[in-house]
Design a protein around this motif. Structure first.
Motif, mmCIF file in Angstrom:
data_model
loop_
_atom_site.group_PDB
_atom_site.id
_atom_site.type_symbol
_atom_site.label_atom_id
_atom_site.label_comp_id
_atom_site.label_asym_id
_atom_site.label_seq_id
_atom_site.Cartn_x
_atom_site.Cartn_y
_atom_site.Cartn_z
ATOM 1 N N GLN A 102 10.369 11.008 -4.765
ATOM 2 C CA GLN A 102 9.922 9.630 -4.941
ATOM 3 C C GLN A 102 9.639 9.413 -6.418
ATOM 4 O OE1 GLN A 102 6.470 9.122 -2.495
ATOM 5 N NE2 GLN A 102 7.557 9.586 -0.613
ATOM 6 N N ASP A 111 5.327 -1.260 -8.042
ATOM 7 C CA ASP A 111 6.017 -2.000 -6.984
ATOM 8 C C ASP A 111 5.084 -2.587 -5.924
ATOM 9 O OD1 ASP A 111 5.287 0.205 -5.470
ATOM 10 O OD2 ASP A 111 7.337 0.913 -5.178
ATOM 11 N N GLY A 112 3.800 -2.270 -6.001
ATOM 12 C CA GLY A 112 2.872 -2.791 -5.013
ATOM 13 C C GLY A 112 2.992 -2.118 -3.652
ATOM 14 N N LYS A 113 4.010 -1.272 -3.460
ATOM 15 C CA LYS A 113 4.206 -0.563 -2.198
ATOM 16 C C LYS A 113 3.854 0.907 -2.349
ATOM 17 C CE LYS A 113 8.346 -3.234 -1.632
ATOM 18 N NZ LYS A 113 9.784 -3.138 -1.572
ATOM 19 N N GLY A 114 3.661 1.336 -3.583
ATOM 20 C CA GLY A 114 3.418 2.749 -3.861
ATOM 21 C C GLY A 114 2.036 3.198 -3.444
ATOM 22 N N GLU A 115 1.798 4.460 -3.675
ATOM 23 C CA GLU A 115 0.533 5.077 -3.307
ATOM 24 C C GLU A 115 -0.505 4.890 -4.407
ATOM 25 O OE1 GLU A 115 -0.858 6.569 -0.707
ATOM 26 O OE2 GLU A 115 0.923 6.092 0.414
#
Length: 160
Positions: free
Chosen positions: A27, A63-67
């Motif tokens: 990732q 990305d706002g979706k990451g951890e």
């Protein structure tokens, strides 16, 4: 069923299932890390000093979706004859589900940082990876012994 065939079938299923569960997935990592902390200084002069560091911070993925995570670090560094000596730190990142990642970092000659994962727990068990931090962005004047800053980070991690 023949015992040998049964054993071979079970062994094949176990190998296939095991291979599927340990498939590594890389990732990309890209985001911003900001922190604040304190230093504890030992000095014989303004040009010769050593310091212990303790700081906490957050990482937010682009990305706002990451951890996203929060972390706590301890470290050290210093100056000898006015020359900055290498700074290094150990940190524990904490995630919303209770998983953690232990990583070690140090500064680099270009003014950035390099961090490497040591180990993880929970869904990060077996994780490997590293990232680099860009140039430090100071966050204003703080009282003596305190510091704060932000860096852009980029790199990759491999999940088991």
């Amino acid at each position: 069923m023949n015992t040998r065939i049964a054993f071979a079938t079970v062994a094949t299923v176990a190998l296939v299932a095991g291979a599927h569960s340990v498939k590594a997935e890389e990732q990309k990592l890209s985001g911003t890390s900001c922190w604040t902390g304190r230093s504890n200084v030992l000095a014989t002069s303004p040009k010769d000093l050593g310091m212990g560091l303790e700081f906490t911070g957050t990482y937010t993925a682009d990305d706002g979706k990451g951890e996203d995570s929060s972390y706590r670090c301890v470290g050290l560094g210093g100056y000898a004859a006015g020359m900055r000596q290498a700074f290094s730190w150990w940190c524990m990142a904490h995630y919303a589900d209770g998983s953690t990642v232990l990583f070690h970092g140090s500064d680099t000659a270009d003014g950035g940082t390099k961090d490497t994962i040591v180990s993880g727990t929970g869904r990060y068990e077996g994780v490997t990876g590293s990232w680099r931090g860009g140039t430090l962005k100071p966050m204003g004047k703080l009282p003596s012994g305190q510091f704060a800053g932000c860096r852009r980070l980029s790199g990759a991690i491999t999940m088991k």
